[in-house]
Design an enzyme around this catalytic site. Structure first.
Site, PDB file in Angstrom:
ATOM      1  N   ASP A 164       0.848  -1.193   0.000  1.00  0.00           N
ATOM      2  CA  ASP A 164       0.000   0.000   0.000  1.00  0.00           C
ATOM      3  C   ASP A 164       0.889   1.252   0.000  1.00  0.00           C
ATOM      4  O   ASP A 164       1.902   1.319   0.696  1.00  0.00           O
ATOM      5  CB  ASP A 164      -0.910  -0.005   1.246  1.00  0.00           C
ATOM      6  CG  ASP A 164      -2.044   1.001   1.134  1.00  0.00           C
ATOM      7  OD1 ASP A 164      -3.198   0.564   1.003  1.00  0.00           O
ATOM      8  OD2 ASP A 164      -1.766   2.214   1.178  1.00  0.00           O
ATOM      9  N   ILE A 165       0.478   2.238  -0.764  1.00  0.00           N
ATOM     10  CA  ILE A 165       1.261   3.482  -0.899  1.00  0.00           C
ATOM     11  C   ILE A 165       1.233   4.301   0.398  1.00  0.00           C
ATOM     12  O   ILE A 165       2.121   5.123   0.636  1.00  0.00           O
ATOM     13  CB  ILE A 165       0.710   4.292  -2.101  1.00  0.00           C
ATOM     14  CG1 ILE A 165       1.774   5.181  -2.710  1.00  0.00           C
ATOM     15  CG2 ILE A 165      -0.545   5.049  -1.740  1.00  0.00           C
ATOM     16  CD1 ILE A 165       1.383   5.764  -4.053  1.00  0.00           C
TER      17      ILE A 165
ATOM     18  N   ASN B 132     -12.825  -2.827   2.710  1.00  0.00           N
ATOM     19  CA  ASN B 132     -13.741  -1.703   2.866  1.00  0.00           C
ATOM     20  C   ASN B 132     -14.739  -1.741   1.715  1.00  0.00           C
ATOM     21  O   ASN B 132     -14.348  -1.883   0.550  1.00  0.00           O
ATOM     22  CB  ASN B 132     -12.971  -0.378   2.853  1.00  0.00           C
ATOM     23  CG  ASN B 132     -12.068  -0.242   4.068  1.00  0.00           C
ATOM     24  OD1 ASN B 132     -12.445  -0.627   5.172  1.00  0.00           O
ATOM     25  ND2 ASN B 132     -10.863   0.282   3.863  1.00  0.00           N
TER      26      ASN B 132
ATOM     27  N   GLY C 173     -15.386   3.733   3.995  1.00  0.00           N
ATOM     28  CA  GLY C 173     -14.237   4.511   3.525  1.00  0.00           C
ATOM     29  C   GLY C 173     -13.553   3.927   2.309  1.00  0.00           C
ATOM     30  O   GLY C 173     -12.360   4.170   2.087  1.00  0.00           O
ATOM     31  N   GLN C 174     -14.291   3.174   1.494  1.00  0.00           N
ATOM     32  CA  GLN C 174     -13.669   2.632   0.272  1.00  0.00           C
ATOM     33  C   GLN C 174     -13.339   3.783  -0.671  1.00  0.00           C
ATOM     34  O   GLN C 174     -14.235   4.517  -1.098  1.00  0.00           O
ATOM     35  CB  GLN C 174     -14.618   1.638  -0.423  1.00  0.00           C
ATOM     36  CG  GLN C 174     -13.981   1.028  -1.669  1.00  0.00           C
ATOM     37  CD  GLN C 174     -14.896   0.042  -2.398  1.00  0.00           C
ATOM     38  OE1 GLN C 174     -16.043  -0.168  -2.009  1.00  0.00           O
ATOM     39  NE2 GLN C 174     -14.385  -0.552  -3.460  1.00  0.00           N
TER      40      GLN C 174
ATOM     41  N   HIS D  53     -10.300  -4.796  -3.299  1.00  0.00           N
ATOM     42  CA  HIS D  53      -8.971  -5.035  -2.740  1.00  0.00           C
ATOM     43  C   HIS D  53      -9.097  -5.454  -1.292  1.00  0.00           C
ATOM     44  O   HIS D  53      -9.920  -4.922  -0.541  1.00  0.00           O
ATOM     45  CB  HIS D  53      -8.060  -3.805  -2.878  1.00  0.00           C
ATOM     46  CG  HIS D  53      -8.665  -2.538  -2.373  1.00  0.00           C
ATOM     47  ND1 HIS D  53      -9.596  -1.822  -3.088  1.00  0.00           N
ATOM     48  CD2 HIS D  53      -8.471  -1.851  -1.215  1.00  0.00           C
ATOM     49  CE1 HIS D  53      -9.954  -0.757  -2.404  1.00  0.00           C
ATOM     50  NE2 HIS D  53      -9.294  -0.749  -1.244  1.00  0.00           N
ATOM     51  N   LEU D  54      -8.262  -6.387  -0.950  1.00  0.00           N
ATOM     52  CA  LEU D  54      -8.231  -6.895   0.413  1.00  0.00           C
ATOM     53  C   LEU D  54      -6.958  -6.351   1.062  1.00  0.00           C
ATOM     54  O   LEU D  54      -5.865  -6.516   0.514  1.00  0.00           O
ATOM     55  CB  LEU D  54      -8.226  -8.425   0.321  1.00  0.00           C
ATOM     56  CG  LEU D  54      -8.303  -9.268   1.562  1.00  0.00           C
ATOM     57  CD1 LEU D  54      -8.915 -10.610   1.202  1.00  0.00           C
ATOM     58  CD2 LEU D  54      -6.934  -9.494   2.129  1.00  0.00           C
ATOM     59  N   HIS D  55      -7.120  -5.670   2.184  1.00  0.00           N
ATOM     60  CA  HIS D  55      -5.950  -5.146   2.900  1.00  0.00           C
ATOM     61  C   HIS D  55      -5.406  -6.253   3.805  1.00  0.00           C
ATOM     62  O   HIS D  55      -6.158  -6.852   4.585  1.00  0.00           O
ATOM     63  CB  HIS D  55      -6.342  -3.982   3.821  1.00  0.00           C
ATOM     64  CG  HIS D  55      -6.841  -2.754   3.124  1.00  0.00           C
ATOM     65  ND1 HIS D  55      -6.055  -1.629   2.942  1.00  0.00           N
ATOM     66  CD2 HIS D  55      -8.046  -2.451   2.587  1.00  0.00           C
ATOM     67  CE1 HIS D  55      -6.780  -0.685   2.325  1.00  0.00           C
ATOM     68  NE2 HIS D  55      -7.990  -1.163   2.106  1.00  0.00           N
TER      69      HIS D  55
END
Ligand code: DGP
Length: 114
Positions: free
Chosen positions: A30-31, A87, A93-94, A100-102
């Site tokens: 993640d950035i 999310n 908060g998407q 995407h799965l964090h």
């Protein structure tokens, strides 16, 4: 989806720190990391979010979790624990409308999440 940033990451048109890739799934750092390990696991196929998954995506959806498991082992956080988060929609908060799965780990997590 030509203007989807995660589609473009999946096609390697935009650079990212890739930690895993196969035909259907790619995982990259993640950035804006929220934990020492913060990786996003995404399908290469464009699916906007959980609400847009169909029954035909059953295997793909399951594969995202299995890839997260593999990457957690790879990153050395499998034993101590980690959190998987998806999310979905505005209240959650998407921000990016490509599923995407964090994968978050490397520190103690709080519950309930904010
Ligand atoms: P969410 O709020 O669940 O939609 O999270 C989107 C995440 O995507 C957020 O943690 C930041 C990350 N992100 C957004 N743009 C990029 C990018 O261009 N590269 C990478 N590596 N991560 C990104």
């Amino acid at each position: 989806m030509e203007d989807c940033i995660f589609c473009r990451i999946g096609k390697r048109e935009i650079e990212s720190m890739v930690v895993y890739e196969d035909r259907e799934v790619i995982a990259f750092r993640d950035i804006n990391p929220q934990a020492p390990v913060h990786i996003l696991v995404i399908p290469k196929k464009h699916v906007a979010g959980v609400n847009d998954l169909g029954t035909e995506d059953q295997t793909l959806a399951g594969r995202l979790i299995l890839v997260a498991q593999k990457v957690a082992r790879q990153e050395g956080i499998a034993r101590n624990g980690y959190r998987l988060v998806i999310n979905s929609g505005e209240d959650a908060g998407q921000a990016v409308h490509h599923l995407h799965l964090h994968l978050l780990g490397g520190r103690k997590m709080k519950w309930p999440p904010g």
